[in-house]
Design a protein around this motif. Structure first.
Motif, PDB file in Angstrom:
ATOM      1  N   ARG A  55       0.886  -1.309  -0.004  1.00  0.00           N
ATOM      2  CA  ARG A  55      -0.034  -0.033  -0.047  1.00  0.00           C
ATOM      3  C   ARG A  55       0.812   1.337   0.136  1.00  0.00           C
ATOM      4  N   ALA A  56       2.006   1.347   0.632  1.00  0.00           N
ATOM      5  CA  ALA A  56       2.845   2.397   0.790  1.00  0.00           C
ATOM      6  C   ALA A  56       3.431   2.622  -0.908  1.00  0.00           C
ATOM      7  N   MET A  57       3.566   1.434  -1.357  1.00  0.00           N
ATOM      8  CA  MET A  57       4.039   1.628  -2.639  1.00  0.00           C
ATOM      9  C   MET A  57       3.007   1.965  -3.811  1.00  0.00           C
ATOM     10  N   ASP A  58       1.958   1.609  -3.476  1.00  0.00           N
ATOM     11  CA  ASP A  58       0.604   2.183  -4.090  1.00  0.00           C
ATOM     12  C   ASP A  58       0.685   3.787  -4.093  1.00  0.00           C
ATOM     13  N   LYS A  59       0.916   4.623  -3.008  1.00  0.00           N
ATOM     14  CA  LYS A  59       0.759   5.928  -2.732  1.00  0.00           C
ATOM     15  C   LYS A  59       2.107   6.434  -3.315  1.00  0.00           C
ATOM     16  N   SER A  60       3.285   6.009  -2.968  1.00  0.00           N
ATOM     17  CA  SER A  60       4.312   6.383  -3.601  1.00  0.00           C
ATOM     18  C   SER A  60       4.291   6.528  -5.186  1.00  0.00           C
ATOM     19  N   LEU A  61       3.974   5.534  -5.793  1.00  0.00           N
ATOM     20  CA  LEU A  61       3.733   5.543  -7.121  1.00  0.00           C
ATOM     21  C   LEU A  61       2.769   6.777  -7.550  1.00  0.00           C
ATOM     22  N   TYR A  62       1.600   6.484  -6.874  1.00  0.00           N
ATOM     23  CA  TYR A  62       0.685   7.640  -7.432  1.00  0.00           C
ATOM     24  C   TYR A  62       1.295   9.176  -7.238  1.00  0.00           C
ATOM     25  N   ALA A  63       2.060   9.388  -6.252  1.00  0.00           N
ATOM     26  CA  ALA A  63       2.475  10.646  -6.181  1.00  0.00           C
ATOM     27  C   ALA A  63       3.632  11.129  -7.243  1.00  0.00           C
ATOM     28  N   ALA A  64       4.234   9.840  -7.345  1.00  0.00           N
ATOM     29  CA  ALA A  64       5.474   9.972  -8.252  1.00  0.00           C
ATOM     30  C   ALA A  64       4.809  10.295  -9.814  1.00  0.00           C
ATOM     31  N   ALA A  65       3.737   9.890 -10.033  1.00  0.00           N
ATOM     32  CA  ALA A  65       3.028   9.910 -11.454  1.00  0.00           C
ATOM     33  C   ALA A  65       2.365  11.259 -11.547  1.00  0.00           C
ATOM     34  N   HIS A  66       1.938  11.739 -10.455  1.00  0.00           N
ATOM     35  CA  HIS A  66       0.992  12.934 -10.419  1.00  0.00           C
ATOM     36  C   HIS A  66       1.522  14.229  -9.917  1.00  0.00           C
ATOM     37  N   CYS A  67       2.491  14.124  -9.153  1.00  0.00           N
ATOM     38  CA  CYS A  67       3.436  15.258  -8.495  1.00  0.00           C
ATOM     39  C   CYS A  67       2.204  16.359  -8.010  1.00  0.00           C
ATOM     40  N   PRO A  68       1.570  15.815  -6.777  1.00  0.00           N
ATOM     41  CA  PRO A  68       0.465  16.843  -6.308  1.00  0.00           C
ATOM     42  C   PRO A  68       1.267  18.203  -5.863  1.00  0.00           C
ATOM     43  N   SER A  69       0.388  19.134  -5.991  1.00  0.00           N
ATOM     44  CA  SER A  69       1.118  20.503  -5.324  1.00  0.00           C
ATOM     45  C   SER A  69       1.412  20.507  -3.735  1.00  0.00           C
ATOM     46  N   VAL A  70       0.642  19.898  -3.183  1.00  0.00           N
ATOM     47  CA  VAL A  70       0.766  19.852  -1.552  1.00  0.00           C
ATOM     48  C   VAL A  70       0.826  18.189  -1.281  1.00  0.00           C
ATOM     49  N   ILE A  71       1.644  17.983  -0.365  1.00  0.00           N
ATOM     50  CA  ILE A  71       1.878  16.611  -0.195  1.00  0.00           C
ATOM     51  C   ILE A  71       1.825  16.441   1.664  1.00  0.00           C
ATOM     52  N   LEU A  72       0.932  15.677   2.052  1.00  0.00           N
ATOM     53  CA  LEU A  72       0.861  15.600   3.616  1.00  0.00           C
ATOM     54  C   LEU A  72       1.692  14.288   4.085  1.00  0.00           C
ATOM     55  N   LEU A  73       2.688  14.548   4.726  1.00  0.00           N
ATOM     56  CA  LEU A  73       3.741  13.463   4.915  1.00  0.00           C
ATOM     57  C   LEU A  73       3.828  12.880   6.318  1.00  0.00           C
ATOM     58  N   GLY A  74       3.543  11.738   6.561  1.00  0.00           N
ATOM     59  CA  GLY A  74       3.840  11.335   7.972  1.00  0.00           C
ATOM     60  C   GLY A  74       3.553   9.638   8.149  1.00  0.00           C
ATOM     61  N   ASN A  75       3.168   9.117   9.213  1.00  0.00           N
ATOM     62  CA  ASN A  75       2.776   7.740   9.418  1.00  0.00           C
ATOM     63  C   ASN A  75       1.258   7.549   9.410  1.00  0.00           C
ATOM     64  N   SER A  76       1.050   6.653  10.199  1.00  0.00           N
ATOM     65  CA  SER A  76      -0.600   6.273  10.198  1.00  0.00           C
ATOM     66  C   SER A  76      -1.369   7.411  10.791  1.00  0.00           C
ATOM     67  N   ARG A  77      -0.783   7.981  11.660  1.00  0.00           N
ATOM     68  CA  ARG A  77      -1.577   9.404  12.227  1.00  0.00           C
ATOM     69  C   ARG A  77      -1.838  10.536  11.283  1.00  0.00           C
ATOM     70  N   VAL A  78      -1.056  10.431  10.094  1.00  0.00           N
ATOM     71  CA  VAL A  78      -1.491  11.187   8.944  1.00  0.00           C
ATOM     72  C   VAL A  78      -2.488  10.596   8.004  1.00  0.00           C
ATOM     73  N   ASP A  79      -1.947   9.234   7.650  1.00  0.00           N
ATOM     74  CA  ASP A  79      -2.869   8.213   6.872  1.00  0.00           C
ATOM     75  C   ASP A  79      -4.548   8.567   7.111  1.00  0.00           C
ATOM     76  N   ASN A  80      -4.959   8.514   8.448  1.00  0.00           N
ATOM     77  CA  ASN A  80      -6.180   8.647   8.502  1.00  0.00           C
ATOM     78  C   ASN A  80      -6.918   9.827   9.066  1.00  0.00           C
ATOM     79  N   ALA A  81      -5.981  10.962   9.174  1.00  0.00           N
ATOM     80  CA  ALA A  81      -6.157  12.065   9.753  1.00  0.00           C
ATOM     81  C   ALA A  81      -6.648  13.319   9.001  1.00  0.00           C
ATOM     82  N   PHE A  82      -6.043  13.262   7.661  1.00  0.00           N
ATOM     83  CA  PHE A  82      -6.240  14.366   6.751  1.00  0.00           C
ATOM     84  C   PHE A  82      -6.849  13.956   5.530  1.00  0.00           C
ATOM     85  N   ASP A  83      -7.932  14.769   5.098  1.00  0.00           N
ATOM     86  CA  ASP A  83      -8.519  14.356   3.854  1.00  0.00           C
ATOM     87  C   ASP A  83      -8.221  15.564   2.943  1.00  0.00           C
ATOM     88  N   PRO A  84      -7.448  15.124   1.744  1.00  0.00           N
ATOM     89  CA  PRO A  84      -6.974  16.033   0.859  1.00  0.00           C
ATOM     90  C   PRO A  84      -7.938  16.844   0.190  1.00  0.00           C
TER      91      PRO A  84
END
Length: 358
Positions: A55-84
């Motif tokens: 799943r981490a690879m899924d997120k990494s590949l998506y980010a590398a392909a789309h290069c979003p303007s803002v990235i929210l970086l962290g661990n599980s406390r970010v994963d389920n805490a912030f809705d882009p």
């Protein structure tokens, strides 16, 4: 007349042995094939519904392909805490490429630094790509907590070796050895069933693929069992690991070198404050040193508070938000980003630059 004699076509006749080493050779070839597969991003991504590293690879590949303007970086406390999507809708400055939640459960700064290196290699940290990063710091990020085996896939073996982590460097170079503990999950019937399903066809991870909710996974009752939550809280008072702290500074140095703006925030916790901002106690001292260095680097810190009390109904467990809590704190984060990166923040900065040039 044919004379009876020993057969040379099989090993079932007494006195005739199979050629030595055939079994060892086949076993070695099989192990080599598995090792090669574990070095393939596509194979790990295929099993994103089975392994956390997938799943981490899924997120990494998506980010590398789309290069979003803002990235929210962290661990599980970010994963389920912030809705882009909530953040983008509350942030008045248009985000050309949107925002993306790159919270990776179980990650420490070695894993996050490796993911940021991948984004850099993909060209995402250049102008027109990722321009802002929000790093959510808790104690676990600077502790060696790679229980999910993700450092094997995202940290450079060379970097691990230079940091003196020779065993982890070996694990990252020989991934079959490094990921063995996680592969043992396949002994569980549910994990084996998901593995078979993913082998036969694409299966998204629990909570949906990276594209579905832009990396965000809403908290739910099965997010983390009580024992894991207790262990995570118990380890929060452990001191930072020097290698992980160096990985944090390298990550921030790379972003600064690429002209990417960085802001830091701390996750909302139901029963306590993170040690970075806690009272001056012996346990907090090394974390306050990190907070002081962030201040020296002029990295803005966003406080997620609206003056209202924290509510247990907004948490899955004391350290993780559910969707209701995530929507509240996503809005608070957007308001904080507005203060540090919005038009009102840009005007004083422009005024200071003009005054300095005159």
């Amino acid at each position: 007349m044919l004379l009876d004699g020993p057969s040379t076509t099989g090993s079932s006749v007494p006195g005739v042995l199979p050629r030595p080493g055939r079994g060892l050779l086949v076993a070695a070839l099989l192990l080599f094939a598995v090792e090669c597969l574990l070095h393939s991003d596509a194979v790990l991504h295929r099993y994103r519904s089975v392994f956390a590293a997938g799943r981490a690879m899924d997120k990494s590949l998506y980010a590398a392909a789309h290069c979003p303007s803002v990235i929210l970086l962290g661990n599980s406390r970010v994963d389920n805490a912030f809705d882009p999507r909530t953040i983008a809708s509350e942030f008045t400055v248009p985000l050309e490429r949107g925002a993306f939640n790159l919270g990776v459960p179980g990650a420490d700064t070695r894993v996050l630094a490796g993911i940021v290196d991948r984004l850099d290699a993909a060209g995402c940290l250049r102008e027109g790509g990722v321009r802002q990063v929000v790093l959510t710091l808790d104690e676990a990020l600077v502790q060696p907590v790679d229980t999910l085996g993700q450092v094997v896939f995202f940290a450079s073996p060379g970097r691990l070796w230079r940091d003196g982590q020779h065993h982890d460097a070996l694990r990252a170079a020989l991934r079959l050895y490094g990921y063995t503990n996680n592969l043992r999950q396949l002994r569980e019937p549910a994990s084996l069933q998901r593995f078979v399903q993913a082998t036969l066809g694409p299966v998204e991870a629990v909570g949906g693929g990276a594209a579905e909710h832009l990396g965000y996974r809403a908290g739910f009752s099965g997010l983390q069992d009580a024992q894991s939550a207790q262990l995570q809280e118990a380890s929060s008072v452990a001191p930072p690991d020097p290698v992980n702290v160096r990985a944090l500074w390298r990550l921030l140095d790379l972003l600064a070198a690429r002209g990417v703006q960085v802001a830091v925030t701390f996750p909302p916790l139901l029963d306590r404050e993170v040690l970075y901002v806690a009272a001056d106690t012996p346990d907090a001292a090394p974390y306050r040193v990190i907070a002081t260095e962030l201040q020296r680097r002029a990295i803005p810190v966003i406080t997620l508070s609206d003056g209202k009390p924290l509510l247990a109904s907004e948490f899955v467990n004391p350290g993780h938000l559910n969707d209701r809590g995530a929507q509240r704190y996503s809005r608070l984060l957007a308001q904080g980003l507005q203060r540090v990166w919005g038009p009102a923040a840009a005007q004083p900065a422009a005024g200071r630059a003009q005054a300095a040039s005159s």
